[in-house]
Write a protein that holds these residues in place. Structure first.
Motif, short mmCIF file in Angstrom:
data_model
loop_
_atom_site.label_atom_id
_atom_site.label_comp_id
_atom_site.label_asym_id
_atom_site.label_seq_id
_atom_site.Cartn_x
_atom_site.Cartn_y
_atom_site.Cartn_z
N THR A 316 0.79 -1.05 0.11
CA THR A 316 -0.02 0.16 -0.07
C THR A 316 0.91 1.10 0.05
OG1 THR A 316 -1.74 -0.99 1.21
CG2 THR A 316 -1.72 1.05 1.29
N ILE A 327 -3.17 4.20 -1.67
CA ILE A 327 -3.36 3.98 -2.98
C ILE A 327 -2.62 2.90 -3.56
CG2 ILE A 327 -4.22 6.53 -3.81
CD1 ILE A 327 -1.39 7.15 -4.21
N PRO A 328 -3.26 2.31 -4.35
CA PRO A 328 -2.35 1.12 -5.00
C PRO A 328 -1.55 1.45 -6.09
CG PRO A 328 -4.48 1.11 -6.22
CD PRO A 328 -4.56 2.34 -5.09
N ASN A 330 -0.92 1.11 -9.25
CA ASN A 330 -1.47 1.68 -10.70
C ASN A 330 -1.94 3.05 -10.43
OD1 ASN A 330 -3.49 0.10 -9.28
ND2 ASN A 330 -4.75 0.55 -10.92
N GLU A 331 -2.16 3.72 -9.29
CA GLU A 331 -2.40 5.07 -9.10
C GLU A 331 -1.47 5.95 -8.70
OE1 GLU A 331 -5.89 5.79 -6.96
OE2 GLU A 331 -6.75 3.71 -7.24
N SER A 389 -2.23 -6.27 -12.35
CA SER A 389 -3.25 -5.47 -11.62
C SER A 389 -4.57 -5.86 -11.68
CB SER A 389 -3.45 -4.13 -12.30
OG SER A 389 -4.03 -4.13 -13.55
N ILE A 393 -4.63 -6.95 -7.19
CA ILE A 393 -5.15 -5.75 -6.46
C ILE A 393 -6.72 -5.48 -6.74
CG2 ILE A 393 -2.96 -4.62 -6.55
CD1 ILE A 393 -4.11 -2.70 -8.52
N GLU A 394 -7.21 -4.73 -5.57
CA GLU A 394 -8.60 -4.40 -5.95
C GLU A 394 -8.54 -2.92 -6.04
OE1 GLU A 394 -11.24 -6.15 -5.65
OE2 GLU A 394 -10.25 -7.91 -5.21
N SER A 395 -8.95 -2.48 -7.12
CA SER A 395 -9.08 -1.02 -7.54
C SER A 395 -10.17 -0.74 -8.42
CB SER A 395 -7.73 -0.83 -8.24
OG SER A 395 -7.49 0.62 -8.74
N HIS A 396 -10.52 0.57 -8.69
CA HIS A 396 -11.58 0.87 -9.38
C HIS A 396 -11.00 0.93 -10.87
CE1 HIS A 396 -13.83 2.29 -6.26
NE2 HIS A 396 -13.02 3.34 -5.91
N TYR A 397 -9.72 0.81 -11.32
CA TYR A 397 -9.38 0.35 -12.48
C TYR A 397 -8.12 -0.42 -12.70
CZ TYR A 397 -6.58 4.61 -11.87
OH TYR A 397 -5.71 5.53 -11.13
N TYR A 398 -7.76 -0.79 -13.76
CA TYR A 398 -6.60 -1.50 -13.97
C TYR A 398 -5.27 -0.64 -14.52
CZ TYR A 398 -10.15 -5.00 -13.33
OH TYR A 398 -11.04 -5.69 -12.99
#
Length: 487
Positions: A316, A327-328, A330-331, A389, A393-398
């Motif tokens: 993280t 934030i992950p 990819n952000e 990704s 991971i859990e995210s809104h986008y890859y």
């Protein structure tokens, strides 16, 4: 330049061999006719009592006949060299034309049958001529090449002349910073102050980046046809920073526990230059960070440091903002506002708006590759980040793999395709277990169930709006049920 022929007409010169061979010739001629090519051949065009010599000479010299196809076999080669029979007569007519044919175009040798020892039988007067070979396992491919040739289409299309690569005018960087200590690490067996040395080396690179930014305080704030070049030159001035980082990464990639030093350096760039006073400057630096991260994953992959990749992608990150938002990866390491760089590259490369790059940013990365990395290395790392990704991971986008459009997709040599197929093997899964954080096939399959949902939901698949091809995922090449089924 192609010499297009919409209605080609050919004369076939061949040796009368066995009945079986003659039928093979007629079958070949029939197939050509079926593909729209007018064929003149003695069996179809001559009547009993016709003068064969006159017929052959007329066909060879007929201006309406675009090509003379010479079907080669041992009988033809012998008769041509001995000047015997009808072939010998044809040879006497054809050979002077071959020798005088400056364009080497009208006479098309085709290897139709080989000798007893599988040798190619070529008459002396045709030695050294380019030819088609219909005697191998590649018959269909060779036949298609022949037909394309008869229609005046080139087998290999010469690409248009491109533009001078950016790196031509970019001075080669030979570690301009004082990095002797980090270089010495490569040959050190006992390192007491490894972290301090690496931190100091990375700090020098950050300071050199600061200097580059300070020397460009008057960066244009607007992107126009006249300012685009200056902005792009500023972006390429980061190349020495990138290459110095890669020099260090090359040395330290295999050191144990090095993830913290790598992440601290990259995250420092993110925190130092995010939310700056210059929006363009912020985008350019985020693009640099995006590029550095792809190179980092590429290097770690090359040295099989799979656990390091997993650790970097699954930790993280906390932004240096008032709320310290978690934030992950990819952000953090992705440049989401790349339209600015796209616009700059398009204005320079296509000033008349005749076309556009799918991604000007990806094009820039490809044009300015570090000499130790290939285009395929960067494409693979980019696609790997996209796939991991999804899986990890859990995210809104890859992660969007901006370079995917340059991939060879389903080519047998595609790095990503070969990587995907390895998931069928238990042995390869064991080797890559650190990449996905588990060795158990059932747990791996549960990770891929998530990817299956992405595959089934076409709207979730990443691609450029104007591109037909989507970014590849592992399940494009294997199924979940195939994972770990082979030894």
């Amino acid at each position: 330049m192609e010499r297009l022929i919409e209605n080609p007409k050919v004369f076939i010169s061949y040796a009368w061999g066995t009945e079986e061979y003659q039928q093979k010739v007629l079958d070949f001629a029939s197939r050509l006719k079926g593909d729209g090519i007018s064929v003149v051949i003695d069996k179809w065009s001559m009547e009993v009592g016709n003068d064969t010599s006159s017929f052959m000479e007329k066909c060879v010299n007929d201006s309406s006949i675009n090509y003379v196809i010479i079907l080669l076999d041992p009988v033809y080669a012998k008769k041509a060299n001995d000047r015997t029979g009808g072939v010998g007569t044809e040879t006497q007519i054809i050979s002077p034309n071959v020798y005088n044919d400056a364009e080497q175009s009208k006479f098309v040798p085709v290897v139709f049958e080989r000798g007893n020892n599988n040798e190619t039988c070529m008459p002396i007067y045709l030695n050294g001529r380019l030819h088609f070979d219909l005697t191998t396992a590649e018959y269909e491919k060779e036949y298609i090449k022949l037909v394309r040739h008869l229609y005046g289409r080139k087998t290999y299309i010469e690409p248009p002349l491109g533009k001078k690569p950016i790196w031509v005018d970019t001075p080669k960087n030979i570690i301009p910073l004082n990095l002797q200590e980090i270089v010495q690490l490569k040959n050190s067996t006992i390192i007491y102050n490894k972290s301090t040395i690496i931190f100091n080396a990375f700090d020098k690179i950050l300071k050199s980046l600061d200097n580059t930014i300070c020397n460009n305080k008057n960066l244009p704030s607007e992107i126009t046809a006249t300012t685009a070049k200056a902005i792009l030159e500023y972006r390429t001035s980061f190349i020495p920073v990138r290459d110095n980082y890669l020099e260090i990464l090359d040395i330290i990639a295999l050191f144990d526990g090095i993830e913290d030093e790598i992440v601290d350096f990259l995250f420092n760039i993110y925190n130092r230059y995010t939310n700056t006073s210059s929006p363009i400057n912020e985008v350019l630096l985020n693009s640099l960070l995006n590029e550095l991260f792809i190179y980092t994953i590429s290097k770690l992959w090359k040295v099989k440091a799979y656990a390091k990749i997993y650790n970097i992608l699954t930790r993280t990150y906390f932004a240096h903002t008032p709320d310290n938002k978690a934030i992950p990866f990819n952000e953090v390491f992705y440049c989401a506002n790349s339209q600015t760089i796209d616009s700059i590259k398009n204005k320079i490369d296509y000033p008349n708006d005749e076309r556009q790059h799918f991604s000007g940013e990806a094009q820039l990365w490809i044009e300015t590759l570090n000499e130790k990395y290939s285009k395929d290395d960067i494409i693979f790392a980019d696609l790997l980040l996209y796939n991991l990704s999804i899986l990890l991971i859990e995210s809104h986008y890859y992660w969007f793999p901006k370079t995917y459009i340059y991939d060879s997709y389903y080519s047998p040599n595609s790095q990503f395709r070969l990587f995907s197929l390895k998931f069928k093997s238990k042995y390869e899964l064991e080797k890559m277990s650190n990449l996905l954080g588990t060795k158990e096939v059932n747990k791996l399959k549960s990770l891929f169930d998530k990817m299956q949902l992405v595959k089934d939901n076409l709207s979730a698949r990443y691609r450029y709006p104007s591109a037909f091809n989507k970014a590849s995922i592992i399940l494009d090449f294997i199924t979940v049920d195939e994972i770990g089924t082979l030894n």
